[in-house]
Design an enzyme around this catalytic site. Structure first.
Site, PDB file in Angstrom:
ATOM      1  N   CYS A  54       0.817  -1.218   0.000  1.00 33.74           N
ATOM      2  CA  CYS A  54       0.000   0.000   0.000  1.00 33.74           C
ATOM      3  C   CYS A  54       0.856   1.276   0.000  1.00 33.74           C
ATOM      4  O   CYS A  54       1.475   1.573  -1.004  1.00 33.74           O
ATOM      5  CB  CYS A  54      -1.013  -0.042   1.142  1.00 33.74           C
TER       6      CYS A  54
ATOM      7  N   HIS B 231      -3.744  -5.433   2.704  1.00 35.72           N
ATOM      8  CA  HIS B 231      -3.325  -5.677   4.087  1.00 35.72           C
ATOM      9  C   HIS B 231      -3.948  -7.002   4.503  1.00 35.72           C
ATOM     10  O   HIS B 231      -4.668  -7.636   3.729  1.00 35.72           O
ATOM     11  CB  HIS B 231      -3.848  -4.552   4.986  1.00 35.72           C
TER      12      HIS B 231
HETATM   13  N1  GLN Z   1      -1.859   6.986   1.941  1.00 40.59           N
HETATM   14  C1  GLN Z   1      -2.030   6.039   0.857  1.00 40.59           C
HETATM   15  C2  GLN Z   1      -3.359   6.143   0.134  1.00 40.59           C
HETATM   16  O1  GLN Z   1      -4.352   6.515   0.712  1.00 40.59           O
HETATM   17  C3  GLN Z   1      -1.793   4.632   1.350  1.00 40.59           C
HETATM   18  C4  GLN Z   1      -2.843   4.169   2.331  1.00 40.59           C
HETATM   19  C5  GLN Z   1      -2.488   2.861   2.957  1.00 40.59           C
HETATM   20  O2  GLN Z   1      -1.325   2.528   3.101  1.00 40.59           O
HETATM   21  N2  GLN Z   1      -3.477   2.121   3.406  1.00 40.59           N
HETATM   22  O3  GLN Z   1      -3.416   5.854  -1.046  1.00 40.59           O
END
Ligand code: GLN
Length: 254
Positions: A102, A210
């Site tokens: 992510c 995740h």
């Molecule tokens: N900040 C990033 C986004 O919103 C990654 C979010 C995350 O790692 N869950 O795209």
């Protein structure tokens, strides 16, 4: 007390580096490190888990480096610290593996945008330069991608496998010619709603789910270990891992 090393590892050292847990640790992504260390230990490796925080140098001895998810502000701090450190580039240059989830996935790409900020573009987004370890580019998507994600991945033995996880990202990622998709989306958004999920180039793997993703998908965990160590991983029979996976797959198909 020392015990005689048994199994594939024969007591050989294998180091898993968990990068910036304090910045890139949402949704329990640190569990990916636990999974890799455990699967190494079950096979008789001397599994070493190294925790690195911003300001500490990344070790040059790691076999696999793990980056997790994070909020936009934390993500910017992380990419700045990693760029200053330079250790991730050295690691990839000597053949170590990287699993980036992510925010971590977006960080190892060419660039990503976050909403607003001091150097916002006309569209109101700020572009941040990534580490360039994966040929992918992330911009803000039309809607936040939130929910269970299910994708098909061609595993290390050529068999198609389901990958399950949970996605939550505002950034949408497009692959360049230097990266290949990791998987094909069945349920969820993935990279940008184009049917692809994640990206791979050499020993660098980026993905959105995740879960932690390696707890839900042990075959992917072993694939990452194979990229890291350059040898096939011996089979493991862990009924509790199989059962967790069965439950997760049933839940997302419900
Ligand atoms: N900040 C990033 C986004 O919103 C990654 C979010 C995350 O790692 N869950 O795209």
């Amino acid at each position: 007390m020392t015990s005689t090393p048994t199994g594939q590892g024969q007591g050989r050292r294998a180091e898993v580096v968990l990068v910036y847990q304090s910045l890139l640790g949402i949704y329990g992504d640190r569990g990916n490190a636990t999974v890799l260390a455990k699967r190494l230990a079950w096979r008789g490796f001397d599994a070493v888990l190294s925790l690195v925080e911003p300001g500490d140098p990344l070790p040059d001895t790691g076999d696999v480096y793990l980056l997790g998810g994070g909020e936009d502000a934390a993500q910017i701090s992380a990419v700045n610290a990693l760029r200053a450190d330079g250790g991730l580039h050295r690691a990839v240059d000597r053949g170590a593996a990287v699993l980036a989830v992510c925010a971590g996935y977006q960080i190892v790409g060419r660039s990503f945008t976050v909403a607003d900020g001091p150097s916002a573009t006309a569209e109101g987004d700020t572009e941040i330069v990534g580490l360039g370890l994966l040929d992918v580019t992330t911009t803000r998507g039309p809607v936040r991608a939130v929910g269970e994600i299910l994708s098909r991945w061609t595993g290390r033995d050529g068999d198609e496998q389901w990958l399950t996880g949970f996605e939550n990202h505002g950034g949408y990622t497009v692959l360049g010619p230097g990266a290949s998709p990791l998987a094909t989306v069945e349920v969820g958004v993935g990279n940008c709603g184009d049917g692809t999920e994640g990206a791979v180039a050499g020993t660098v793997v980026g993905t959105y789910p995740h879960g932690p993703v390696l707890a839900r998908n042990p075959a992917l965990a072993d694939h990452v270990l194979e990229l890291a160590l350059g040898e096939p991983m011996s089979a493991l029979d862990r009924p509790e891992v199989t059962e967790l996976r069965r439950q997760r797959l049933a839940a997302v198909r419900r």
